[in-house]
Design an enzyme around this catalytic site. Sequence first.
Site, PDB file in Angstrom:
ATOM      1  N   HIS A  18       3.136  -7.043  -3.980  1.00 63.43           N
ATOM      2  CA  HIS A  18       2.424  -8.098  -2.872  1.00 63.43           C
ATOM      3  C   HIS A  18       3.568  -8.938  -2.031  1.00 63.43           C
ATOM      4  O   HIS A  18       3.206  -9.173  -0.999  1.00 63.43           O
ATOM      5  CB  HIS A  18       1.079  -8.709  -3.670  1.00 63.43           C
ATOM      6  CG  HIS A  18       0.296  -8.066  -4.170  1.00 63.43           C
ATOM      7  ND1 HIS A  18      -0.215  -8.311  -5.551  1.00 63.43           N
ATOM      8  CD2 HIS A  18      -0.542  -6.901  -3.723  1.00 63.43           C
ATOM      9  CE1 HIS A  18      -1.262  -7.290  -5.824  1.00 63.43           C
ATOM     10  NE2 HIS A  18      -1.349  -6.503  -4.543  1.00 63.43           N
ATOM     11  N   LYS A  42     -13.726  -4.124  -9.598  1.00 68.68           N
ATOM     12  CA  LYS A  42     -12.427  -4.469 -10.733  1.00 68.68           C
ATOM     13  C   LYS A  42     -12.940  -5.628 -11.484  1.00 68.68           C
ATOM     14  O   LYS A  42     -13.778  -6.744 -11.001  1.00 68.68           O
ATOM     15  CB  LYS A  42     -11.319  -4.910 -10.136  1.00 68.68           C
ATOM     16  CG  LYS A  42     -10.850  -3.670  -9.146  1.00 68.68           C
ATOM     17  CD  LYS A  42      -9.106  -4.165  -8.607  1.00 68.68           C
ATOM     18  CE  LYS A  42      -8.677  -2.839  -7.724  1.00 68.68           C
ATOM     19  NZ  LYS A  42      -7.602  -3.237  -7.105  1.00 68.68           N
ATOM     20  N   ARG A  91       1.368   2.483  -0.642  1.00 72.97           N
ATOM     21  CA  ARG A  91       2.164   2.736  -1.721  1.00 72.97           C
ATOM     22  C   ARG A  91       2.152   4.548  -1.755  1.00 72.97           C
ATOM     23  O   ARG A  91       3.174   5.026  -1.805  1.00 72.97           O
ATOM     24  CB  ARG A  91       1.941   2.517  -3.002  1.00 72.97           C
ATOM     25  CG  ARG A  91       2.350   1.049  -3.359  1.00 72.97           C
ATOM     26  CD  ARG A  91       1.502   0.295  -4.327  1.00 72.97           C
ATOM     27  NE  ARG A  91       0.307   0.288  -4.241  1.00 72.97           N
ATOM     28  CZ  ARG A  91      -0.568  -0.180  -5.032  1.00 72.97           C
ATOM     29  NH1 ARG A  91      -0.402  -0.560  -6.219  1.00 72.97           N
ATOM     30  NH2 ARG A  91      -1.949  -0.175  -4.502  1.00 72.97           N
ATOM     31  N   SER A 129      -1.316  -3.671  -9.635  1.00 74.46           N
ATOM     32  CA  SER A 129      -1.929  -4.759 -10.403  1.00 74.46           C
ATOM     33  C   SER A 129      -2.666  -4.252 -11.731  1.00 74.46           C
ATOM     34  O   SER A 129      -2.901  -4.899 -12.662  1.00 74.46           O
ATOM     35  CB  SER A 129      -2.967  -5.771  -9.626  1.00 74.46           C
ATOM     36  OG  SER A 129      -2.287  -6.455  -8.833  1.00 74.46           O
TER      37      SER A 129
HETATM   38  P1  ADP Z   1      -7.248  -4.251  -3.676  1.00 74.77           P
HETATM   39  O1  ADP Z   1      -8.127  -4.633  -4.757  1.00 74.77           O
HETATM   40  O2  ADP Z   1      -7.984  -4.617  -2.342  1.00 74.77           O
HETATM   41  O3  ADP Z   1      -6.882  -2.958  -3.797  1.00 74.77           O
HETATM   42  P2  ADP Z   1      -4.753  -5.507  -4.394  1.00 74.77           P
HETATM   43  O4  ADP Z   1      -4.646  -6.710  -4.941  1.00 74.77           O
HETATM   44  O5  ADP Z   1      -4.674  -4.293  -5.421  1.00 74.77           O
HETATM   45  O6  ADP Z   1      -6.156  -5.319  -3.562  1.00 74.77           O
HETATM   46  O7  ADP Z   1      -3.815  -5.015  -3.320  1.00 74.77           O
HETATM   47  C1  ADP Z   1      -3.711  -5.781  -2.040  1.00 74.77           C
HETATM   48  C2  ADP Z   1      -3.035  -5.029  -1.171  1.00 74.77           C
HETATM   49  O8  ADP Z   1      -1.699  -4.840  -1.472  1.00 74.77           O
HETATM   50  C3  ADP Z   1      -3.460  -3.571  -0.692  1.00 74.77           C
HETATM   51  O9  ADP Z   1      -3.140  -3.348   0.779  1.00 74.77           O
HETATM   52  C4  ADP Z   1      -2.647  -2.903  -1.711  1.00 74.77           C
HETATM   53  O10 ADP Z   1      -2.259  -1.461  -1.225  1.00 74.77           O
HETATM   54  C5  ADP Z   1      -1.146  -3.540  -1.414  1.00 74.77           C
HETATM   55  N1  ADP Z   1      -0.295  -3.441  -2.575  1.00 74.77           N
HETATM   56  C6  ADP Z   1      -0.518  -3.647  -3.917  1.00 74.77           C
HETATM   57  N2  ADP Z   1       0.550  -3.451  -4.704  1.00 74.77           N
HETATM   58  C7  ADP Z   1       1.643  -3.086  -3.982  1.00 74.77           C
HETATM   59  C8  ADP Z   1       2.864  -2.599  -4.038  1.00 74.77           C
HETATM   60  N3  ADP Z   1       3.736  -2.489  -5.310  1.00 74.77           N
HETATM   61  N4  ADP Z   1       3.706  -2.355  -2.667  1.00 74.77           N
HETATM   62  C9  ADP Z   1       3.081  -2.524  -1.519  1.00 74.77           C
HETATM   63  N5  ADP Z   1       1.793  -3.097  -1.535  1.00 74.77           N
HETATM   64  C10 ADP Z   1       0.979  -2.826  -2.383  1.00 74.77           C
END
Ligand code: ADP
Length: 157
Positions: A18, A42, A91, A129
């Site tokens: 992130h 989640k 990703r 995450s």
């Molecule tokens: P959500 O619950 O909406 O999926 P996340 O907290 O998992 O939210 O992720 C928020 C954003 O960050 C999403 O667009 C996700 O694709 C992106 N993201 C999460 N991990 C990575 C990563 N390792 N590299 C690039 N983008 C990421």
Amino acid sequence: MEKIALFPGSFDPFTIGHQSIVNRSLPLFDKIIIAVGFNTQKKALLNLDNRLTLISDVFAGNPKIEVKHYQGLTIDYCSKVNASYLLRGLRTAADFEYERAIGQMNKAMNPTIETVFLLTSPEYTFVNSTIVRDILFFGGDASKFLPVGVDIKKYLS
Ligand code: ADP
């Protein structure tokens, strides 16, 4: 007009993946609002306050970044804070399919808001995450997947 992007997510917890997306998008926008949303599907590890504090600590002193939280439709929250761009990271092909559907639905609901996707840096493709949450839940060391300097114990209550 100020270019404001909203970066929405659960951020449970905010990872190095992130952080990389936010840092790489800094040159593109005047302001980035990192918005912690309520994800119906989640189960949370960090409570909302701790998630907000962790992210604020990571970007402390950066005037272009604000950290907020919201409930409800992301697209409605964009309008509320005058964000014309929605920032998301990609990703995998699975991310793409999921994001495409949401992005196109959002566009249909509010054509004035553009979703901007950044491809993950290759070294962070596997940072997720959900897996970090599992590592922490079972007492493992997830520090290499978190922004440098984050001591996750401070945020687990
Ligand atoms: P959500 O619950 O909406 O999926 P996340 O907290 O998992 O939210 O992720 C928020 C954003 O960050 C999403 O667009 C996700 O694709 C992106 N993201 C999460 N991990 C990575 C990563 N390792 N590299 C690039 N983008 C990421």
